[in-house]
Design an enzyme around this catalytic site. Structure first.
Site, PDB file in Angstrom:
ATOM      1  N   ILE A 213       0.837  -1.192   0.000  1.00 28.55           N
ATOM      2  CA  ILE A 213       0.000   0.000   0.000  1.00 28.55           C
ATOM      3  C   ILE A 213       0.876   1.247   0.000  1.00 28.55           C
ATOM      4  O   ILE A 213       1.999   1.237   0.508  1.00 28.55           O
ATOM      5  CB  ILE A 213      -0.967   0.000   1.212  1.00 28.55           C
ATOM      6  CG1 ILE A 213      -1.998   1.130   1.107  1.00 28.55           C
ATOM      7  CG2 ILE A 213      -0.204   0.028   2.529  1.00 28.55           C
ATOM      8  CD1 ILE A 213      -3.143   1.033   2.094  1.00 28.55           C
ATOM      9  N   CYS A 214       0.352   2.296  -0.595  1.00 29.25           N
ATOM     10  CA  CYS A 214       0.973   3.618  -0.583  1.00 29.25           C
ATOM     11  C   CYS A 214       2.374   3.538  -1.190  1.00 29.25           C
ATOM     12  O   CYS A 214       2.553   3.028  -2.284  1.00 29.25           O
ATOM     13  CB  CYS A 214       0.959   4.176   0.836  1.00 29.25           C
ATOM     14  SG  CYS A 214       1.341   5.940   0.958  1.00 29.25           S
ATOM     15  N   GLY A 215       3.377   4.011  -0.494  1.00 29.73           N
ATOM     16  CA  GLY A 215       4.734   4.029  -1.019  1.00 29.73           C
ATOM     17  C   GLY A 215       5.295   2.665  -1.334  1.00 29.73           C
ATOM     18  O   GLY A 215       6.212   2.537  -2.159  1.00 29.73           O
TER      19      GLY A 215
END
Length: 151
Positions: A50-52
């Protein structure tokens, strides 16, 4: 508090590898985590980022051949990865054994993880998602009512 080191995490004894986001992935990331992700996928064990973490997955080439998403297409393209044609502008995407989501979609990320791990039957998962997405408990009340009905 982790109870295993990264070296001790074994795909044969794991249901999934979940990689959190953060700014660390905008730099060099953590190459050992991406090598562990590669080992999990080679063993047929799902990996979720998730995300980065999607940047780390992209940089490692693990998104080149699977449908995926991330914080923004441009964010992933900056890594020079080869999977731009597989990018989907959606809250969460499962492509084979890879689950991805932007940092703005933790609920959808969790739903895809639960679906991949087959933790709930589909209508229970839908009720769970509806409850947390909308705050409306009626889907859960309907499930409870159904459970109390004679077969």
């Amino acid at each position: 508090v982790p109870d295993l080191s990264l070296e001790e995490v074994d795909p044969a004894e794991s249901a999934m590898l979940i990689i959190p986001g953060g700014a660390v992935w905008d730099g060099d990331g953590i190459p050992e985590v991406m090598e562990k992700a590669r080992a999990f996928l080679a063993a047929g064990v799902p990996v979720a980022g998730i995300c980065g973490a999607t940047v780390g997955l992209a940089r490692a080439g693990l998104l080149d051949d699977v449908d995926h998403t991330g914080n923004a297409a441009e964010h992933l393209q900056a890594t020079g990865y080869g999977g731009a044609a597989h990018y989907r502008d959606e809250p969460a995407v499962t492509g084979g054994n890879v689950i991805t989501a932007p940092g703005t979609a933790p609920l959808e990320f969790a739903r895809e993880i639960f679906r991949k791990l087959d933790l709930y039957e589909p209508r229970v998962l839908d009720a769970w998602y509806a409850l947390y997405k909308t705050g409306d408990a009626s889907p859960f009340y309907a499930l409870e009512s159904d459970a109390q009905q004679p077969a």
